[in-house]
Enzyme design. Sequence first.
Site, PDB file in Angstrom:
ATOM      1  N   LYS A 195      42.243  59.265  20.817  1.00 34.16           N
ATOM      2  CA  LYS A 195      42.541  60.281  19.476  1.00 34.16           C
ATOM      3  C   LYS A 195      43.342  61.867  20.118  1.00 34.16           C
ATOM      4  CE  LYS A 195      42.667  62.247  15.039  1.00 34.16           C
ATOM      5  NZ  LYS A 195      42.918  61.332  13.806  1.00 34.16           N
ATOM      6  N   ASP A 249      30.097  48.137  17.145  1.00 37.95           N
ATOM      7  CA  ASP A 249      28.937  47.740  15.723  1.00 37.95           C
ATOM      8  C   ASP A 249      30.080  47.768  14.405  1.00 37.95           C
ATOM      9  OD1 ASP A 249      26.930  48.583  17.200  1.00 37.95           O
ATOM     10  OD2 ASP A 249      26.068  50.544  16.634  1.00 37.95           O
TER      11      ASP A 249
END
Length: 359
Positions: free
Chosen positions: A200, A261
């Site tokens: 980011k 995940d």
Amino acid sequence: MPDTQQTAPTGTPTLAVIPGDGIGPEVTAEALKVLEVASPVKFESTRYDLGAERYLATGEVLPDSVLAEIREHDAILLGAVGGKPNDPDLPPGILERGLLLKLRFELDHYVNLRPSRLFPGTASPLAEPVLRKGEIDFVVVREGTEGPYTGNGGALRVGTPAEIATEVSVNTAYGVERVIRDAFARAEKRPRKKVTLVHKTNVLVNAGSLWWRLFEQVAAEHPDVTTDYIHIDAAMIFMVTDPARFDVVVTDNLFGDIITDLAAAITGGIGLAASGNVNPDRTAPSMFEPVHGSAPDIAGQQKADPTAAILSGALLLDHLGHPDAAAAIEAAVLADLTEREPGTSRRTSEVGDAIAARL
């Protein structure tokens, strides 16, 4: 997923086995069963009872003496750790920080390796038009010893309206560069030869700048590897709309935790997700484990799917310099998944028996 530095240990390889809690012992037993059949060498295994049960019984999490013993092994096979949810006698984070993260940090597992592949016959929540964009077969190389998981933070005025809590993300040039180099080395061995950096950088400008500069520097040394950059939020979108665009993903500890995940969810669920906490320098044993938790609600019922634990065993063999044996396990798992009848269930041991019988 081939390791970057395969070196078969001489003599009898030693394996530290941590079955853990809940379904951990059940799935670990099947992983060991398959390893015994597939491995070209016989392991000398030592069992360590670590996890929630030991903590609740003795107050110990990972004694220094046990850590010293584990350090002397060639590899570690972990089942799962964790007690019953909201157990007042099991403080949050006691096992995560005191056992799992301590092993990763102390043994310098700076690469958390998560292969993600949609096996034939495996259900995915993604719609067919999405899947037709290409094959889902990528690996996430997650930095494992830095980021916000180092415990560099604290709390002031706890319990008051003026409470302050901080978690500081630690990013060093040394730590970032070595995990990026590992990602490029893995990409060099894959057909597509592509590395995507996920971060980011437009908001986390300090850490982001470090990751971006070192990524560009290492990329210049690998002209045959295609590179890409995606913000973490955009990466989440692409993960569910065009996951075939990914080959090797390299990212920091926190973002990697989230990405992997979701990657497991789109490739059949965490019951199929294997992982390795890898020390590529081989200064300490690497640890291999299924991504899923201890699932105490079904413990002892032989309901757990041991496939992720078995695939983690394949990663272990590959790391120890036995790629053919690792590939044989993957092929056996692939055949088993392909022939599974929808809507039917098998006991944990039956899945292990079926995969072992194919080897």
